[in-house]
Write an enzyme that holds these catalytic residues in place. Structure first.
Site, PDB file in Angstrom:
ATOM      1  N   HIS A 121       5.500  -4.691   2.537  1.00  0.00           N
ATOM      2  CA  HIS A 121       4.417  -5.617   2.193  1.00  0.00           C
ATOM      3  C   HIS A 121       3.050  -5.102   2.626  1.00  0.00           C
ATOM      4  CE1 HIS A 121       7.586  -9.084   2.181  1.00  0.00           C
ATOM      5  NE2 HIS A 121       7.661  -8.315   1.112  1.00  0.00           N
ATOM      6  N   CYS A 132     -14.537   1.104  -5.473  1.00  0.00           N
ATOM      7  CA  CYS A 132     -14.580   2.563  -5.318  1.00  0.00           C
ATOM      8  C   CYS A 132     -13.412   3.112  -4.506  1.00  0.00           C
ATOM      9  CB  CYS A 132     -15.915   2.998  -4.702  1.00  0.00           C
ATOM     10  SG  CYS A 132     -16.077   2.629  -2.927  1.00  0.00           S
TER      11      CYS A 132
END
Length: 246
Positions: A121, A132
């Site tokens: 997870h 970005c």
């Protein structure tokens, strides 16, 4: 007597795989959000389930509210590994533990010294800019100003590298976890209710006859475990590696 036999089984194995959940870290002071303060008091006075707050849609629509919950309920930067984490790291050091597969996002297995950790997870210790992809540490997130962290390069929203509800798990990681479980000599499952999918379904891939299940409450797989121990994960794993008796 059963525990002494289990200790021998573990001591003689060179291919142990550990699969763990929230119960592995509760004794480090990290609560399971499903049972501890299970609801979040929203600004408008209504209550919202943690599963909704920790969803992809909620993160995009109400980023500030997500981070209010995330910072207060999900981040424990001062938490230290407990006996369970250290026992697993020692098993790996001795060449007996092949992998740690965890549903936790706290990074305590690595902090204890484990190297081959599959974080199904994700981890709170990694974050990234959604625009970005610039990487950010947990410390940078904690020290960020404003209602939620923004990228210092492009101003984009910084998202924790954790799998939210409505998001898919990393398939390559799942396949690696499946391989380890299928090939395991001993499978130790601990601190998990075995109800969260698809991660919990991995346990059913085990083909051996040394399935160890350690959990304080009942799970759907109690009846198929070869060794069932209803006790503290830290206590049992600590004794499994040490010389104490249960």
């Amino acid at each position: 007597m059963e525990f002494e036999r289990l200790k021998r089984v573990v001591a003689e194995s060179r291919n142990i795989v550990f699969f763990g959940g929230a119960g592995t870290s509760t004794e480090s002071g990290i609560p399971d959000f499903r049972s501890a303060d299970g609801l979040y008091q929203a600004a408008g006075g209504g209550r919202i389930a943690p599963e909704e707050i920790l969803s992809h849609d909620f993160f995009l629509a109400r980023t500030a509210d997500f981070y209010a919950f995330y910072r207060s309920k999900m981040l424990y930067p001062d938490a230290m590994p407990n006996a369970a984490h250290y026992a697993l790291a020692e098993m790996e050091r001795q060449g007996r533990l092949a992998a740690v597969i965890t549903q936790n996002i706290d990074g305590l297995h690595q902090k204890a010294g484990s190297r081959n950790v599959l974080e199904l997870h994700g981890s709170v210790h990694r974050s990234f800019c959604m625009d970005c992809r610039e990487a950010y540490s947990l410390q940078q997130v904690l020290e960020s100003n404003g209602e939620y962290p923004r990228c210092s390069r492009c101003g984009g929203v910084v998202k924790p590298d954790v799998v939210l509800y409505q998001e898919s798990l990393d398939m390559d990681l799942l396949q690696r976890a499946a391989m380890y479980i299928k090939q395991a000599d001993v499978l130790i499952v601990a601190g998990t209710s075995l109800t969260v999918q698809p991660a919990a379904g991995l346990v059913r891939l085990y083909e051996g006859d040394k399935f160890v299940l350690i959990n304080k409450s009942a799970t759907p797989m109690d009846g198929v475990a070869d060794y069932l121990i209803s006790d503290s994960v830290a206590k049992v794993l600590g004794m499994m590696v040490g010389g104490e008796r249960l």
